[in-house]
Motif scaffolding. Structure first.
Motif, short mmCIF file in Angstrom:
data_model
loop_
_atom_site.label_atom_id
_atom_site.label_comp_id
_atom_site.label_asym_id
_atom_site.label_seq_id
_atom_site.Cartn_x
_atom_site.Cartn_y
_atom_site.Cartn_z
N ASP A 46 0.82 -1.23 0.00
CA ASP A 46 0.00 0.00 0.00
C ASP A 46 0.85 1.27 0.00
OD1 ASP A 46 0.96 0.13 2.60
OD2 ASP A 46 -1.02 0.20 3.55
N GLY A 47 2.19 1.13 -0.07
CA GLY A 47 3.08 2.29 -0.14
C GLY A 47 3.54 2.80 1.22
N THR A 48 3.06 2.20 2.30
CA THR A 48 3.48 2.63 3.63
C THR A 48 4.72 1.87 4.08
OG1 THR A 48 2.07 1.02 4.77
CG2 THR A 48 1.10 3.19 4.29
N TRP A 49 5.31 2.33 5.17
CA TRP A 49 6.51 1.71 5.73
C TRP A 49 6.15 1.02 7.05
CZ3 TRP A 49 10.97 1.50 3.01
CH2 TRP A 49 11.02 2.33 1.87
N PRO A 50 6.92 0.02 7.44
CA PRO A 50 6.65 -0.66 8.71
C PRO A 50 6.91 0.29 9.89
CG PRO A 50 8.73 -1.42 7.82
CD PRO A 50 8.10 -0.54 6.77
N PRO A 90 9.86 6.97 4.60
CA PRO A 90 10.56 6.22 5.65
C PRO A 90 11.24 7.19 6.62
CG PRO A 90 11.83 6.15 3.64
CD PRO A 90 10.53 6.86 3.31
N VAL A 91 11.24 6.83 7.89
CA VAL A 91 11.82 7.67 8.92
C VAL A 91 12.88 6.86 9.64
CG1 VAL A 91 11.36 8.88 11.08
CG2 VAL A 91 9.65 8.91 9.26
N GLU A 137 6.81 1.37 17.90
CA GLU A 137 5.45 1.50 17.39
C GLU A 137 4.93 0.09 17.17
OE1 GLU A 137 5.56 3.68 13.76
OE2 GLU A 137 6.31 5.50 14.70
N GLN A 138 3.63 -0.11 17.40
CA GLN A 138 3.05 -1.42 17.17
C GLN A 138 2.05 -1.31 16.03
OE1 GLN A 138 2.27 -3.76 20.83
NE2 GLN A 138 2.65 -1.81 21.86
#
Length: 187
Positions: A88-92, A137-138, A164-165
């Protein structure tokens, strides 16, 4: 050479902080197995550390010993093992170092916080976390300078890590189980 020129040169030398002469920054990278850390609620077997110091030991373990000098800047960088962008284009979720606690090992109890300060935190540069979005991404980091007045020696420390969970806004706060260390060398 005039008296004025000689005095100015001496005065400039006296103003300089001898500990600030070491301009090479060190990087300590901590890789976190987020899945294991969250599942076990522990960092005991979930972190791996490495650095770019000369002479340091314990590369790739949680027992890292970093050689550094008085006045040297150290960047603690932290990231998860899983760095694949999701469909979906997000990062873990990303781990974050909330604090670094130097421990008092002179009295033999590594859990006591050191009474004397050996490093000063350098604040994070850039925009606040609110400006970041899930598609960028951070990589969090914690930066500090070893004080020029820090006595040479071995200093153990504890990382306080915020995780983060996935699927929840709840954060998990964990301390390193084994204590990495800084070996401060005189300039």
């Amino acid at each position: 050479m005039s008296t004025m020129t000689r005095n100015t040169g001496v005065q400039d030398q006296e103003k300089q902080n001898p500990g600030q002469l070491n301009s090479v920054q060190l990087n300590i990278v901590t890789i976190v197995n987020m899945e294991r850390a969250i599942r076990e609620k522990s960092l005991e077997n979930a972190i791996y550390m490495m650095d770019n110091s000369v002479g340091g030991t314990g590369q790739g373990t949680r027992h890292l010993e970093t050689f550094c000098k008085q006045g040297q800047v150290i960047n603690w960088i932290i990231r998860p093992i899983d760095m694949e962008k999701r469909p979906d284009g997000t990062w873990p979720p990303m781990p974050k170092i909330n604090n670094i606690v130097v421990l008092d090992t002179e009295i033999g109890d590594e859990e006591d916080v050191a009474e004397k300060k050996i490093l000063t935190e350098l604040k994070i540069y850039g925009g606040p976390d609110k400006m970041r979005d899930k598609f960028t991404p951070v990589y969090y980091y914690w930066a500090g300078t070893i004080l020029s007045t820090a006595k040479p020696g071995l200093y153990h420390y504890r990382l306080v890590v915020e995780l983060e969970q996935d699927g929840t806004k709840e954060k998990l706060y964990l301390n390193t189980y084994d204590h990495p260390s800084l070996r401060v060398l005189a300039v």
